[in-house]
Design an enzyme around this catalytic site. Structure first.
Site: not given
Ligand code: CNA
Length: 271
Positions: A27, A39, A104, A107, A122, A130, A155, A197, A221
């Site tokens: 994300a 988060r 993951q 979008d 995901h 449907c 549907c 994360s 990150n």
């Molecule tokens: P997460 O657990 O939210 O981790 C995101 C990480 O990225 C965190 O450690 C942040 O500190 C770091 N971060 C945020 N912005 C930046 C940036 N600009 N530069 C560098 N680091 C950054 O998300 P994960 O994807 O690891 O896993 C959790 C879920 C979130 C997954 O199952 C996703 O499907 C789900 N998700 C997806 C979206 C999307 O499609 N954009 C949005 C929200 C959640």
């Protein structure tokens, strides 16, 4: 050279030396496009409990809650545009420096930036499905029904339950995509882990398995991750700025030709 310049040069060097690099994204790569990560305070999950897949199937109230949440978050996702992080990965793929993006995210911004081989662990928000007959629907059409007052879309062909093609908690990940991702983790020689994360399983095992199999691991990150200690390089900076500098360090321009995108809901739509 300062530390950041060193890190950029190092990642560029890794990309020059490897043959089968992959990117693994979370994300965090989309926050610079205005989509809240998992988060962040104020994100949609801080206002709603995620609906478990089992509850979606069994409870009308859960389905109502699910669609209320989808309706509220709809425009944040729909209006988001790819940022430099997405564009840099598309550029690296076009230049033959990475062979795939495993994400993951739901979008669709990697594809919009021009990445061609994108494995969506995901699922995707780019169509609805449907659960009975498999018909696909344009999410705009479903959103319009929601805005017209429909609380639980069904549907129009068979009356079955419609759901976004995203994977809910408790729902199986697409087996073919997962298998391909784990195959890549065994053949890759460099993983760029970006904006994750690295705690959500089984996805987080992909970079770990690659590393255990001898690949290099580079993490970008802005917060610490459980794999930092194992990584060959860790950059605690924003992804867009860091990756675009890596691209330029390799001598490439950032622009990449956008592929013709198909409308995924039209692929086997019955309408
Ligand atoms: P997460 O657990 O939210 O981790 C995101 C990480 O990225 C965190 O450690 C942040 O500190 C770091 N971060 C945020 N912005 C930046 C940036 N600009 N530069 C560098 N680091 C950054 O998300 P994960 O994807 O690891 O896993 C959790 C879920 C979130 C997954 O199952 C996703 O499907 C789900 N998700 C997806 C979206 C999307 O499609 N954009 C949005 C929200 C959640």
């Amino acid at each position: 050279m300062n530390n950041e310049t060193n890190a950029i040069a190092k990642i560029a060097q890794f990309l020059s030396e490897c043959r089968h690099a992959i990117a693994f994204t979370g994300a965090g790569i989309s926050t610079e496009s205005g989509i809240a990560d998992f988060r962040s305070p104020g994100g949609i999950w801080s206002r709603y409990q995620p609906v478990l897949f089992r509850d979606f199937l069994q409870s009308e109230e859960a389905r109502r809650q699910y669609w209320k949440m989808k309706k509220e978050g709809y425009y944040e996702l729909k209006m988001a545009k790819p940022n430099d992080g997405h564009r840099a990965l598309a550029r690296l793929e076009a230049a033959g420096r990475i062979i795939a993006v495993i994400t993951q995210n739901i979008d669709g911004l990697h594809q919009e930036a021009g990445s061609r081989r994108v494995l969506e662990l995901h699922g995707t928000r780019r169509y609805c499905l449907c659960l009975e007959c498999g018909a696909r629907f344009d999410p705009d059409e479903i959103q319009k029904h929601l805005e017209d007052g429909v609380e639980i879309p069904l549907c129009k062909h068979c009356g079955g339950l419609v759901k976004s093609a995203t994977i809910s908690f408790g729902q199986s990940l697409p087996a073919d995509v997962l298998a391909e991702a784990f195959d890549l983790s065994m053949s890759t020689d460099l993983v760029l882990a970006l904006g994750s994360s690295l705690v959500v399983e089984p996805a987080a095992s992909i970079p770990l398995q690659a590393k255990n199999n001898g690949a290099r691991l580079a993490i970008i990150n802005n917060a610490e991750t459980p794999l930092d200690g194992l990584a060959d390089i860790v950059v605690h900076q924003s992804i867009g700025a860091t990756l675009s500098q890596v691209v330029r360090h390799l001598g490439y321009e950032m622009e990449v030709k956008k592929p013709e995108t198909s409308r995924p809901f039209a692929a086997n739509s019955k309408s």
